[in-house]
Write an enzyme that holds these catalytic residues in place. Structure first.
Site, short mmCIF file in Angstrom:
data_model
loop_
_atom_site.label_atom_id
_atom_site.label_comp_id
_atom_site.label_asym_id
_atom_site.label_seq_id
_atom_site.Cartn_x
_atom_site.Cartn_y
_atom_site.Cartn_z
N ASN A 223 3.44 6.27 -8.24
CA ASN A 223 4.39 5.97 -6.91
C ASN A 223 4.55 4.41 -7.05
OD1 ASN A 223 5.62 5.45 -4.60
ND2 ASN A 223 4.02 6.15 -3.30
N HIS B 255 11.54 9.25 -5.62
CA HIS B 255 11.83 9.64 -4.41
C HIS B 255 10.67 10.34 -4.00
CE1 HIS B 255 12.89 13.97 -5.55
NE2 HIS B 255 13.56 13.02 -6.45
N GLY C 272 -1.14 5.91 -6.78
CA GLY C 272 -0.77 5.80 -5.71
C GLY C 272 -1.79 5.89 -4.57
N ASP D 218 -3.11 8.10 -0.65
CA ASP D 218 -3.48 9.29 -0.42
C ASP D 218 -2.41 10.18 -0.18
OD1 ASP D 218 -6.09 8.88 -0.16
OD2 ASP D 218 -6.11 8.05 2.07
N GLY D 219 -1.17 9.75 0.30
CA GLY D 219 -0.08 10.52 0.30
C GLY D 219 0.65 10.92 -0.79
N SER E 232 -2.64 2.53 0.20
CA SER E 232 -2.90 1.68 1.41
C SER E 232 -4.46 1.85 1.88
CB SER E 232 -1.80 1.91 2.65
OG SER E 232 -0.56 1.44 2.18
N ARG F 264 6.43 0.74 7.67
CA ARG F 264 6.17 0.60 6.14
C ARG F 264 6.63 -0.47 5.36
NH1 ARG F 264 4.47 3.90 2.51
NH2 ARG F 264 3.67 5.67 3.68
N ASP G 154 -3.89 13.94 6.16
CA ASP G 154 -3.94 12.86 4.69
C ASP G 154 -2.94 11.95 4.67
OD1 ASP G 154 -6.06 14.70 4.25
OD2 ASP G 154 -5.18 15.50 2.39
#
Ligand SMILES: CCCCCCCCCCCCC/C=C/[C@@H](O)[C@H](COP(=O)(O)O)NC(=O)CCCCC
Ligand SMILES: Nc1ncnc2c1ncn2[C@@H]1O[C@H](COP(=O)(O)OP(=O)(O)O)[C@@H](O)[C@H]1O
Ligand SMILES: [Ca+2]
Length: 500
Positions: A115, A149, A172, A174-175, A217, A281, A465
């Site tokens: 990501n 995306h 990346g 947790d997302g 993050s 964000r 999450d």
């Protein structure tokens, strides 16, 4: 016959214990932690300098291995062994390579998703500069997809030929990990004909392990399973083929599948932080601090009913003093059986936060996590109910996430180890996940019973999450060890001697 700069290697250790000892440093490295072995060219300058002048032309090989550093960090270190006999040198290289070949748990070919916008937007750089050199050293090849995306990784996992890979790596936060696990679990269920919309369905375990290179993050899943958010450490866990089983919770609403969760499923405080922070964000990592502060000041509580099925099959309790995330073994007192009588407990009230932690949820902000003793792989989740209390008390509760004090030792906090739970807000969702009374949603509703109780918003959202769920009424079930990570849990801290 061996001479080294500081080293001597004993053939007996290789033959009998599959490990070698660098005796002068009294350090022992198991073969399972050797990254690779390479023949080493001795350059002329080195050969003609110092003590080597007296030796016949030396032959050498270099062993690259995992070295423990501070705070659960791993580093790649190396040691070069020298001798004068070419045949013996080759024999050592050959023997070590054969031993490494036998380690079938190691991945050879990986699928990597990056990501580029996660965390500080450094995913690509982190992968190229910190991970690729180590994968090259370990002869691991990878197909890399830089996502274009949201949901790119998830969708592609439904289409790609995954059989040719030994694992999937996500670079990346947790997302991003959540996307990859949804792709992998979803694909596995589709291939096995399991309907994810059925909350009672037995889900099929995934064959491919997931590796997480932290570049997000919060990176809670990485931190709670490795002990640190460090790309090099994670890459080394992938290379040596570590495995760690993890529970996964399925979340349904009205017999429709919503999401899976492996770390935090939070309503109220953590749901509100996430909803607010998504708008910020562009601010980067600081968005969580600002939204956290704002949410704390707003002090909303939410009214609803929690029904849960206590986990009788597990060993230990959420109030245990010792963190249980060190080991990965499935800690079950008895096997889950259909004969077990299901006794649901129901709790009604006004809550500032409802958190379900499948794992400790340790992260840099909270080094021991939301539920320090939560177990990763026992088929249960720790359900934490924080009832309405004063701001000061809630602050005292939050502060305990950052120190060693027991965060459950408050009259307004309850914690249960559960297998399943359901939540229904007093203000029920309609079919589309919107509130029945749109006027109330838009302008808020002041709780008529207690004007000062801060119930100004009827519903919160779930933070699953790090992803927002639009329905407040959910049904959650823990699936024991559905997923495997390239990790080993948090190791006991090595002694100072071992680190030197
Ligand atoms: C007085 C100060 C008190 C501070 C208390 C802080 C307690 C923090 C506990 C955080 C638990 C986090 C659980 C993990 C959540 C992540 O899945 C999620 C998404 O992560 P990512 O995709 O990497 O961004 N992160 C969050 O929901 C952020 C929570 C931040 C809370 C301040
Ligand atoms: N190329 C992309 N563009 C926009 N969003 C993306 C992209 N790739 C992944 N995402 C989404 O970004 C979100 C956050 O990603 P994550 O890596 O967890 O970063 P962070 O920790 O900063 O939130 C995830 O929900 C993921 O689905
Ligand atoms: Ca668990």
């Amino acid at each position: 016959p061996w001479k080294g700069l500081r080293t001597y290697i004993s053939p007996f250790n290789i033959a009998f214990s599959y490990c070698f000892s660098v005796l002068t440093d009294t350090c022992s490295v198991p073969v399972s932690e050797i990254i690779t072995v390479e023949e080493t060219e001795i350059d002329e300058k080195h050969y003609h300098s110092g003590k080597w002048q007296k030796m016949a032309k030396p032959y050498a090989f270099t062993v690259y291995y995992v070295k423990r550093a501070r705070r659960h960090r791993w580093r790649c270190s190396h040691v070069t062994f020298w001798c004068t006999e070419e045949g013996l040198c080759n024999q050592w290289i050959q023997t070590l390579k054969e031993l490494l070949e036998k380690l079938t748990c190691r991945p050879k070919h990986l699928l990597v998703y990056i990501n580029p916008f996660g965390g500080k937007r450094q995913g690509k750089r982190i992968y190229e500069q910190k991970v690729v050199p180590l994968f090259n050293l370990a002869s691991i090849t990878a197909d890399v997809i830089v996502t274009e995306h949201a949901n790119h990784a998830k969708d592609s996992l439904f289409e790609i030929n995954i059989e040719k890979y030994d694992g999937v790596v996500c670079v990346g936060g947790d997302g991003m990990f959540s996307e990859v696990l949804h792709g992998l679990i979803g694909r596995t269920q589709r291939d096995c004909g399991v309907d994810q919309n059925n909350p009672k369905a037995s889900l099929v375990q995934c064959n491919l392990r997931i590796g997480i290179i932290p570049a997000g993050s919060t990176d809670c899943v990485c931190y709670a399973t490795v002990g640190v958010n460090d790309p090099v450490t994670s890459a080394l866990h992938i290379i040596i083929g570590d495995s760690l089983a993890m529970d996964v919770s399925s979340v349904h609403h009205n017999n429709t599948f919503l999401k899976y969760s492996v770390s935090l499923l939070g309503y109220g405080f953590y749901g509100d932080i996430l909803r607010d922070s998504e708008k910020k964000r562009w601010m980067g990592l600081i968005r969580y601090d600002l939204s956290g502060f704002k949410t704390f000041l707003s002090h909303h509580c939410y009214e609803g009913t929690v029904a849960f099925l206590p986990a009788q099959h597990t060993v230990g309790s959420p109030r245990d003093k010792k963190s249980s995330f060190h080991g990965a073994e499935c800690r079950q007192k008895k096997r889950l059986g259909s004969e077990e009588v299901e006794e649901w407990k129901v709790i009604q009230g006004k809550f500032l936060a409802i958190n379900a932690a499948n794992m400790s949820c340790a992260c840099p902000r909270s080094p021991k996590g939301l539920s320090p003793a939560a177990h990763l792989a026992d088929g249960s989740s720790d359900l934490i109910l924080v009832r309405k209390c004063s701001r000061l008390n809630f602050l005292r509760y939050l502060i305990r996430h950052t120190n060693q004090d027991d965060q459950f030792d408050f009259a307004f906090v309850e914690v249960y180890r559960v297998r399943k739970f359901q939540f229904t807000s007093k203000h029920v969702d309609d079919e589309d996940g919107d509130l029945k009374d749109l006027g109330k949603k838009r302008f808020g509703q002041i709780c008529s019973d207690h004007p000062a109780c801060c119930c100004s918003l009827p519903n919160s959202t779930w933070n699953c999450d790090g992803e927002i769920l639009n329905n407040s009424a959910i049904e959650v079930r823990v699936h024991c060890q559905l997923l495997q990570l390239f990790a080993r849990g948090i190791e006991e801290t090595p002694t100072q001697e071992a680190l030197s």
